[in-house]
Enzyme design. Sequence first.
Site, short mmCIF file in Angstrom:
data_model
loop_
_atom_site.label_atom_id
_atom_site.label_comp_id
_atom_site.label_asym_id
_atom_site.label_seq_id
_atom_site.Cartn_x
_atom_site.Cartn_y
_atom_site.Cartn_z
N HIS A 199 8.84 -12.72 -12.52
CA HIS A 199 7.60 -13.23 -13.10
C HIS A 199 6.70 -12.15 -13.68
O HIS A 199 5.67 -12.44 -14.28
CB HIS A 199 6.82 -14.07 -12.08
CG HIS A 199 6.20 -13.30 -10.98
ND1 HIS A 199 4.84 -13.05 -10.90
CD2 HIS A 199 6.73 -12.72 -9.87
CE1 HIS A 199 4.56 -12.36 -9.81
NE2 HIS A 199 5.69 -12.14 -9.17
N THR A 238 21.55 -21.01 -0.58
CA THR A 238 22.06 -21.37 -1.90
C THR A 238 21.23 -20.69 -2.98
O THR A 238 20.00 -20.74 -2.96
CB THR A 238 22.00 -22.90 -2.09
OG1 THR A 238 22.81 -23.52 -1.09
CG2 THR A 238 22.50 -23.30 -3.47
N CYS A 323 -2.41 -9.83 -5.13
CA CYS A 323 -1.94 -10.03 -3.75
C CYS A 323 -3.01 -9.68 -2.73
O CYS A 323 -2.87 -9.97 -1.55
CB CYS A 323 -0.69 -9.21 -3.50
SG CYS A 323 0.67 -9.68 -4.57
#
Length: 391
Positions: A199, A238, A323
């Site tokens: 991103h 997965t 963050c």
Amino acid sequence: MYLDNNSTTAVRHEVWETMSPYFQEYYGNPASLQHALGRQAAAALLQARTDIAAVLHCQKQEIFFNSGATESINTVLKGVFQRYALKGKHIIVSTTEHKAVLNCCEELQKLGAEISYLPVDEQGAISLSLLAATIRKDTILVCLMAANNETGALHPIQEIAALCQAKDCLYFCDATQYIGKLPLFLEHIPIDILCLSAHKFHGPKGVGILYIRRKSKPIQVHPLLHGGGQELNFRGGTQNLPLIVGMAKALTLAAEEGYNSTYIRELRDYFEQEICARIPASHIISQDVPRLPNTSMLVVEHLLATEIMSQLPHIALAAGSACSSASRAPSHVLLAQGMTIEKAKASLRVSFSMLNTADEVATLLALLPNVVERLRAQSPIWQLVQAGIIR
């Protein structure tokens, strides 16, 4: 108007078109090789791995897909600490690393790790000679980022990697802000372990890469997630195929377009030249060291960055790292560079991308000085500065 591209970037249209069919049409599990949809998914996964390896100039077997840099950081710091305990418990990081690194190190210290925090100078640069002197026989890992997320300051990763190689300790490079903005050739730089997040370069959120170099003496990293044997038994779960395919497309586009670094640098340099001329008592942090081409950390003295941002609600800017935005504390990066708390809180980050335009820069240059002038006119502190009573 979006100028907070070090926090995240918009998914490019080409990336969305590439990944969207894998949500509803080609939705097979890459591990389900018994049927056509599963084999098709496995082929797409292999192609994404191959494409990314071509951009990074590494082997496809050295790439492991995961949820992003924070997972990679936790995997590496905790995994190396666990696997190399017989050699030592000493880890070296810089004081300006991302909070994901610093907070993880705090947890490891509770488990007996010895962490050396390498200081930086006022520009955010480390001392290679001090790093060399800090590495010991029981040093198991040196963790130093490629580019700082707040100031854009670059570390000399080529020299760091060579030093770690000579000292026989692992080098882990958090390249989250670097990859997608500048080229990196892993075949020429002996980085042992590296991480990135999609991103940051117009790919989707929630997907990233952990690179682990294949060596004659294999690097040992204990898995963070155990599961069904995916990612060569290194990372269970997965694979998120749509996001992985999108990440590969975003990185390939960035490389094919030369990372648009010249265009972005021109936007950034014009902004910096004009804004410091138009706003008294302002300057750019880390301007005198190599930096990312897209990042400006602007100090507007005697004001709070949050005050300025509140007056520009239609423009996406940042006061430090996304963050850490929930914290009211000043940036640990700027404090580590020797700034006062007041100046750290007066620092505003502008980070550009290929999607920004010269007209947007012109708009910011028209609005930001007026906001600063208006806020300072209401500030008793600024009146004292103008009168020469305080500096």
